[in-house]
Design a protein around this motif. Structure first.
Motif, PDB file in Angstrom:
ATOM      1  N   GLN A 222       0.848  -1.185   0.000  1.00 26.30           N
ATOM      2  CA  GLN A 222       0.000   0.000   0.000  1.00 26.30           C
ATOM      3  C   GLN A 222       0.885   1.236   0.000  1.00 26.30           C
ATOM      4  N   GLU A 226      -3.574   3.142  -0.331  1.00 29.50           N
ATOM      5  CA  GLU A 226      -4.074   2.587  -1.582  1.00 29.50           C
ATOM      6  C   GLU A 226      -3.270   1.363  -1.980  1.00 29.50           C
ATOM      7  N   GLU A 227      -3.971   0.293  -2.381  1.00 34.28           N
ATOM      8  CA  GLU A 227      -3.306  -0.922  -2.822  1.00 34.28           C
ATOM      9  C   GLU A 227      -2.464  -0.626  -4.065  1.00 34.28           C
ATOM     10  N   ALA A 228      -1.323  -1.286  -4.164  1.00 33.32           N
ATOM     11  CA  ALA A 228      -0.427  -1.066  -5.306  1.00 33.32           C
ATOM     12  C   ALA A 228       0.317  -2.356  -5.624  1.00 33.32           C
TER      13      ALA A 228
END
Length: 595
Positions: A222, A226-228
């Motif tokens: 993250q 936010e996921e990445a």
């Protein structure tokens, strides 16, 4: 993404200001909200007008939490320094500035808060004057009130200008993520967070922990919530790790690209600001990245000291650190790593000589300078210290200082000459002996030094075509005179000694091809196989050993090894009934190449 930390005295409104800028309060602990006091690192972020995302690390301002503050600022390139208009410059303002100066932070912005409670001008002038003498230099200043909102627009604009000046992170460098927080998430496992200053992390990557060297796989990533799948420097990142327990890592540890860093247990550093090297206490605490470790301090020179660490850390040339006295609660000095893999100091005067070596060193990795100091070093070791290598290795992965390599070549030639002078019956100096005398760490380096007129022969280093030593030449001459009457009447051991053939003399003569040794104490001249071929070809074919002995006018002691030698040369061939015959036409011609 850009990442900056706050700094400033307790109760000057750092957390409140971040809340006003981002809409999120950085104090995440219940105790912090209850006491109204930041006691651990807080995190928040906002989007600037340029579209740039700006992440804040909010640090505590109380004197008891300076070690936590140093974790927050240890991995960031810039700072938002906060001073309250109604209180002005305070003790923790000074200590925070000393820490930033020690870390070499060069980008910053001054926010004078609570400007609704007092005229911000005096506090702003005082703070700018103090900050100007640090590595931050002259900083832009903005008066602001988080309560009324006055100055927030101007502050956001100034933050945008600051963000635009910050250097980009090097996404192609190895990862060294100093961990500033670790926690577990139900169903996901261990999560660690930190500021990624260099490199890139992908989901599925395998990294290693600095503390244990254990490989761990990145389960998820993250960046600011936010996921990445991929995060590049510079960024605030949260890494979900597989197969790692919370107890085995935490604040002060680091995630590393495998094989890209060396564990450092001692390092030579330059001291700047604060206490002179000679006046430093013998024990203190060094704050490096997110780690704070007790260290032993040994002064080497005017501004050079050696630190000995209790456990290894992944340090590189140019790393900055803070040396602090936790008892007096004050910053002692700033540190700049000059050598994370220094030599041991064993002999009298070694410390003074070491300080002289590092007198002109700077915390900027320099390949030529490192080679001059180290003389010989492995390529991987130098790159792991942060040095970009452009030199071609001299052998395997060994790099050498050009002047030192030239000197080694000259010394090897001198060694070979001296060795042959002292041991004329030996062909040259053994490679291992040459390695030892030159003080080289690997035989491959000796072999790489062997260039014409030097050459390798049977594991020895010699020079060009060697002349037969005079004593050996005399012995060969006497043997030739004795064999002139009977070329196959090989002298016995005692007679060989009388002729001058000791063990070394005989070996030298054989090596030079001056004599032919068929067996222990069976020595003839090199043309013996050709002469034997002439006589044996006149016999009835095939013939026995006894017949050959009579034709050659010698004994079985000589005939048997001579015939075996002739078999090998293709002059004769052994038949199933143990008789021999001379090789038919078309077989290889007799040769007299020495063994």
């Amino acid at each position: 993404m850009r990442v900056i930390a706050t700094a400033g005295h307790v109760d000057h409104g750092k957390s409140t200001l971040i809340h006003a800028l981002t809409g999120s309060h950085p104090d995440r602990l219940a105790e912090e909200r209850r006491r109204g006091l930041t006691i651990d690192l807080g995190f928040a972020w906002t989007d600037l007008a340029s579209g740039e995302r700006l992440a804040f690390i909010d640090v505590p301002g109380h004197e008891r939490f300076v070690p936590t503050m140093l974790v927050g600022v240890g991995s960031v390139p810039a700072v938002l320094f906060v001073v309250a208009a109604d209180e002005g410059w305070k003790p923790q303002s000074a200590e925070h500035l000393a820490a930033l100066d020690a870390l070499g932070v060069r980008h910053g912005l001054l926010a004078v808060t609570r400007s609704d409670l007092a005229d911000p001008g005096p506090a702003m002038a005082q703070a700018q004057d103090r900050i100007r003498s640090s590595t931050l230099g002259g900083v832009e200043a903005v008066a602001v009130s988080a309560r009324t909102g006055a100055g927030l627009v101007e502050l956001r604009a100034a933050l945008g200008r600051l963000a635009a000046r910050l250097p980009d992170g090097d996404a192609d460098s190895p990862v060294r993520l100093w961990i500033d927080r670790s926690f577990t998430v139900r169903g996901s496992g261990l999560v660690v967070t930190g500021t990624l200053r260099a490199g890139r992390i992908r989901r599925g990557d395998v990294l290693v922990t600095a503390r244990t060297g254990r490989p761990v796989r990145v389960r998820a990533l993250q960046a600011l919530g936010e996921e990445a799948d991929l995060v590049r420097a510079t960024a605030r990142v949260a890494v979900n790790l597989r197969d790692l327990e919370k107890e085995s890592t935490g604040r002060g540890d680091a995630l590393l690209t495998p094989d890209s860093f060396l564990p450092c247990l001692r390092c030579d550093v330059r001291v700047h600001g604060g206490t002179p090297a000679a006046a430093l206490p013998r024990t203190a605490v060094a704050h490096i990245g997110s780690a704070d470790v007790p260290v032993r301090v040994r002064p080497l020179g005017a501004d050079i000291v050696r630190l000995t660490l209790p456990a290894p850390l992944p340090l590189r040339i140019g790393d900055r650190a803070v040396l602090r006295d936790p008892g007096l609660r004050r910053v002692l000095a700033g540190l700049e790593v000059l050598d994370p893999q220094p030599p041991e100091l064993r002999r009298r005067g070694a410390a003074v000589r070491r300080a002289a070596e590092l007198r002109d060193a700077r915390g900027t990795p320099d390949e030529a300078a490192e080679l001059r100091r180290r003389l010989l070093v492995r390529l991987g070791e130098l790159t792991a210290m942060g040095v970009a290598v452009h030199t071609t290795p001299v052998a395997g992965d060994w790099l050498a200082d050009p002047a030192h390599w030239t000197s080694l070549s000259a010394r090897l030639t001198e060694l070979v000459t001296a060795y042959r002078s002292q041991r004329p019956t030996e062909e040259g100096i053994p490679v291992e002996a040459a390695r030892h005398r030159l003080g080289l760490p690997a035989v491959s380096l000796v072999e790489a030094l062997v260039t014409p007129p030097l050459r390798m022969s049977r594991g020895r280093v010699t020079a060009g075509p060697a002349a037969l030593p005079a004593a050996v030449a005399d012995a060969v001459h006497r043997l030739a005179a004795e064999l002139a009457r009977g070329p196959f009447a090989a002298p016995h051991a005692q007679r060989l000694a009388e002729l001058g053939f000791g063990r070394r003399e005989l070996a030298a003569a054989v090596r030079h091809g001056a004599v032919l040794r068929l067996a222990e104490h069976v020595v003839l001249l090199p043309d013996a196989p050709r002469l034997a071929a002439d006589r044996l070809s006149e016999l009835d074919q095939p013939f026995t050993v006894g017949t050959a002995s009579r034709a050659l006018d010698t004994t079985r002691r000589v005939t048997v090894p001579l015939l075996e030698h002739c078999d090998g040369l293709g002059i004769t061939e052994l038949l199933p009934d143990k008789r021999r015959r001379c090789a038919p036409l078309g077989r290889p011609a007799p040769v007299t190449t020495p063994p």
